[in-house]
Motif scaffolding. Structure first.
Motif, short mmCIF file in Angstrom:
data_model
loop_
_atom_site.label_atom_id
_atom_site.label_comp_id
_atom_site.label_asym_id
_atom_site.label_seq_id
_atom_site.Cartn_x
_atom_site.Cartn_y
_atom_site.Cartn_z
N LEU A 14 0.86 -1.19 0.00
CA LEU A 14 0.00 0.00 0.00
C LEU A 14 0.89 1.23 0.00
O LEU A 14 2.05 1.18 0.42
CB LEU A 14 -0.89 0.00 1.25
N GLU A 16 2.83 4.17 1.23
CA GLU A 16 3.28 4.42 2.60
C GLU A 16 2.57 5.64 3.20
O GLU A 16 2.24 5.65 4.39
CB GLU A 16 4.80 4.59 2.64
N LEU A 19 -0.74 4.50 4.59
CA LEU A 19 -0.57 3.78 5.85
C LEU A 19 -0.28 4.74 6.99
O LEU A 19 -0.80 4.60 8.10
CB LEU A 19 0.58 2.76 5.74
N GLN A 20 0.56 5.74 6.72
CA GLN A 20 0.91 6.68 7.78
C GLN A 20 -0.30 7.51 8.22
O GLN A 20 -0.49 7.76 9.41
CB GLN A 20 2.07 7.57 7.33
N ALA A 22 -3.50 6.61 7.98
CA ALA A 22 -4.42 5.72 8.70
C ALA A 22 -3.90 5.42 10.10
O ALA A 22 -4.67 5.34 11.06
CB ALA A 22 -4.62 4.42 7.92
N GLN A 23 -2.59 5.27 10.21
CA GLN A 23 -2.00 5.02 11.53
C GLN A 23 -2.19 6.23 12.45
O GLN A 23 -2.57 6.08 13.61
CB GLN A 23 -0.51 4.71 11.39
N ALA A 24 -1.95 7.42 11.90
CA ALA A 24 -2.03 8.63 12.73
C ALA A 24 -3.44 8.83 13.28
O ALA A 24 -3.62 9.27 14.42
CB ALA A 24 -1.60 9.84 11.90
N PHE A 26 -5.71 6.45 13.75
CA PHE A 26 -6.28 5.12 14.01
C PHE A 26 -7.19 5.12 15.23
O PHE A 26 -8.21 4.42 15.26
CB PHE A 26 -5.16 4.10 14.20
N LEU A 27 -6.86 5.90 16.25
CA LEU A 27 -7.70 5.90 17.46
C LEU A 27 -8.75 7.00 17.46
O LEU A 27 -9.75 6.92 18.18
CB LEU A 27 -6.85 6.03 18.73
N SER A 35 -12.25 5.62 16.65
CA SER A 35 -11.60 5.12 15.44
C SER A 35 -12.63 4.98 14.32
O SER A 35 -13.83 4.78 14.58
CB SER A 35 -10.99 3.75 15.74
N LEU A 37 -12.94 2.45 12.78
CA LEU A 37 -13.44 1.10 13.05
C LEU A 37 -14.64 1.08 13.97
O LEU A 37 -15.38 0.10 14.03
CB LEU A 37 -12.33 0.28 13.71
N PHE A 242 -13.86 0.07 7.66
CA PHE A 242 -12.44 0.43 7.68
C PHE A 242 -11.79 0.14 6.33
O PHE A 242 -10.98 0.93 5.84
CB PHE A 242 -11.72 -0.34 8.80
N ASN A 243 -12.18 -0.96 5.70
CA ASN A 243 -11.64 -1.31 4.39
C ASN A 243 -12.07 -0.28 3.34
O ASN A 243 -11.30 0.11 2.46
CB ASN A 243 -12.13 -2.71 4.00
N LEU A 246 -10.04 2.86 3.88
CA LEU A 246 -8.67 2.74 3.37
C LEU A 246 -8.65 2.82 1.84
O LEU A 246 -7.78 3.47 1.26
CB LEU A 246 -8.06 1.40 3.80
N ARG B 3 -10.47 9.17 25.58
CA ARG B 3 -11.44 8.98 24.50
C ARG B 3 -12.85 8.93 25.10
O ARG B 3 -13.04 8.41 26.20
CB ARG B 3 -11.16 7.68 23.75
N LEU B 14 -14.07 -0.58 20.50
CA LEU B 14 -13.09 -1.66 20.59
C LEU B 14 -12.23 -1.43 21.83
O LEU B 14 -12.10 -0.29 22.29
CB LEU B 14 -12.21 -1.68 19.33
N LEU B 19 -6.64 -1.39 20.01
CA LEU B 19 -6.40 -0.32 19.04
C LEU B 19 -4.96 0.15 19.12
O LEU B 19 -4.31 0.40 18.10
CB LEU B 19 -7.35 0.85 19.29
N GLN B 23 -2.28 -0.07 16.16
CA GLN B 23 -1.67 1.17 15.67
C GLN B 23 -0.15 1.08 15.69
O GLN B 23 0.52 1.46 14.73
CB GLN B 23 -2.14 2.36 16.52
N PHE B 26 1.15 -0.99 12.85
CA PHE B 26 0.36 -0.81 11.62
C PHE B 26 1.22 -0.85 10.36
O PHE B 26 0.79 -1.34 9.32
CB PHE B 26 -0.40 0.52 11.68
N LEU B 27 2.43 -0.32 10.42
CA LEU B 27 3.28 -0.32 9.22
C LEU B 27 4.21 -1.53 9.14
O LEU B 27 4.70 -1.87 8.07
CB LEU B 27 4.12 0.96 9.14
N GLU B 38 -0.68 -5.84 4.14
CA GLU B 38 0.10 -6.08 2.92
C GLU B 38 0.68 -7.48 2.84
O GLU B 38 1.38 -7.81 1.89
CB GLU B 38 1.27 -5.08 2.86
#
Lengths: 361, 361
Positions: A14, A16, A19-20, A22-24, A26-27, A35, A37, A242-243, A246, B3, B14, B19, B23, B26-27, B38
């Motif tokens: 994916l 990068e 991913l970054q 989504a990670q940032a 994520f919560l 999230s 999610l 979530f999918n 993304l 949160r 969740l 989470l 997180q 995640f990468l 991936e």
């Protein structure tokens, strides 16, 4: 340390940056207090995610207004069962063109529902070339013609859209959607699991010409009915939020990078450098697919001596090049270079291949 | 800032620890060089994730060895279509017990395939109580009896497993699986979308007594065939790997917290504090479900004056309590308190309800 270049055939690498992001978040995305999610699919935050994803995909692929866009679960294989259920009468003829493993899978899913007719089949040659259009034997009364635009295992890809007249053409574009500009209006249905060119596994895009949704099809549960999904905005039941989110991030990334025209240029360059590494190796590496039928997405190759396979894979991994092992059906190697694979990754692999050849040739 | 407590009915809150772990990796999970998103589903890293998830779920729910466990796409609604296709002969009778919205949905998905018979139906009372077992009218020759263990919209829950003799009992446990110990051996099939008690949306658990997989069922594509999924280890096609991984993290979290016996205790306390806040409000808050039928998972209530609804929701949000708006079918409020909702969340909500009542009563 940079992340390795991941040549997995799917689930695949994916971007990068996606991913970054989504990670940032994520919560907690945009101060929603949860999230992605955890958000209700019917709440305003997710509804915006869903609507933007569809709008961005329509822009990216220039999808005409008379086509519905569905975001569904079940992967491409499930759509291969739903296509006859939705678009063919019970026992009606449907034409299938087999140019690799996935075309044969599509046929198997349809056989309980239609009189499946094999219009072309290159298996006797090991799926190493495309059947010329004038050699296809189409049924006169087929509900549709199905083909696989790109075969990930055999590394064979259609570059032109076959002309099948007025019969709806259905294309499995799981591994090549958005790889280059495509005239969607030539198709009845385009479908694609997202996990190659569109982002994450767990969501599937189905693009359907609206008049086909009017076909009666066959007795089926509402959840197996594309019309019901269309009426419900792909929220007939809880979607894989979530999918979907993304995939939407990947759409925005593709647009920001220049859209499908730009990816067509990048993909051509990535494929060229790898096929050159193969063809210029004096037989150390081999690809047996007819040149005009070679896939830009999945570059399949074998080493002249398969006793070197394990060393090739181990040294490639050391060099930061992972998931190059070929599918068990063919053995050898496979480099999948979808949109999210940077050109630097293809160049690094080509460089490694040249070096490995010198040291072991 | 902590949160907010998220009372969404699903997708739902969740565990924060889950989470945070997802997180953090995640990468790159465990130096695999790639995100879980991936990784090839057939590679050793993901195979381990998948196998541990199944093993942990078997431990968590004490699933007997003669039951298959499938991890599928499509949500509970898709299973509602696959159940008659897999377990009933064409046109055979199948009994459905309707105690809310989702039971009625299950019936709709089955109607194209079986002679669906309504064995009990509490809709005339607005689904506010459970039908006594001795008032069910079961068919003599039904392929199975289907019921919904917990109805998320109407807030009605079966606490005892109904006795239907030798006919396989099929339970939709989407919103109450793993909420307390359950005797799986009493069931033919248990199924559950994961997005309430098991983790993320986009993956569905189906637990099937193996002898039922031997039933012929009805003509169906391989991808709609539970036997094919079982033989393929739920990897007949590419599974939703990230969703599966997240569910697996939730299973490990539940085991570490003490398993389903511990969650049964917590869930009982959470539900008690909220129903007390309702019943002790002197009519300011109302829940009209029969006391013995009240759901421990979804506490439905209305304010005596629905003109206060908007203020209630706004002030709750200010207090860090979100997603309390009831389903559009019933209006009012709904607090969903699945396993991942901490007891502190239920206490905070009960405290807010008392305070709001004082200020507006």
């Amino acid at each position: 340390m940079p992340r390795p270049y991941n040549f997995s055939a799917g689930p695949a690498t994916l971007p990068e940056a996606v991913l970054q992001q989504a990670q940032a978040e994520f919560l907690d995305r945009r101060a929603a207090g949860a999230s992605v999610l955890e958000l209700s699919h019917r709440g305003p935050e997710f509804m915006q995610v869903a609507e933007e994803a569809e709008a961005d995909l329509r822009t990216l692929l220039s999808i005409p207004d008379d086509y519905a866009v569905l975001f569904l679960q079940g992967g491409a294989t499930t759509q291969q069962a739903l296509i006859p259920l939705n678009f063919a009468d019970p026992g009606q003829a449907a034409d299938y063109v087999l140019t690799g493993h996935w075309g044969a899978t599509a046929l198997k899913q349809a056989e309980p529902y239609v009189m499946a007719h094999i219009a072309a089949d290159t298996s006797v040659d090991g799926y190493r070339d495309l059947p010329a259009r004038d050699e296809w034997t189409l049924s006169g009364d087929a509900a549709y013609v199905h083909y696989t635009a790109n075969e990930t295992i055999h590394g064979v890809e259609f570059r032109d859209i076959p002309d099948v007249g007025d019969v709806p053409l259905i294309g499995d574009f799981s591994s090549s959607i958005a790889a280059e500009p495509l005239d969607v209006s030539r198709f009845g249905v385009i479908y694609a699991g997202a996990q190659k060119n569109l982002g994450p596994v767990g969501i599937t895009v189905v693009i359907v010409r609206r008049d086909l949704l009017g076909r009666a099809g066959q007795p089926r549960a509402p959840i197996l009915d594309y019309r019901a999904h269309d009426r419900a905005g792909s929220m007939l039941n809880t979607p894989p939020t979530f999918n979907w989110y993304l995939a939407g991030l990947v759409f925005k990334w593709m647009l920001a990078e220049g859209g499908v025209a730009e990816f067509a240029r990048r993909n051509a360059r990535k494929a060229a450098v790898l096929y050159e590494a193969i063809d210029g190796s004096g037989g150390f590496y081999r690809n047996t697919v007819a040149v005009d039928a070679r896939s830009r997405m999945n570059v399949v190759f074998s080493l002249h001596d398969d006793g070197l396979d394990a060393r090739f894979l181990a040294e490639a991994k050391e060099a930061g090049l992972i998931s190059l092992k070929g599918h068990r059906v063919l053995g050898g190697m496979r480099a999948s270079i979808y949109n999210a694979m940077p050109e630097a990754g293809a160049l690094a692999l080509a460089g490694f291949m040249g070096d490995f050849c010198k040291r072991n040739g």
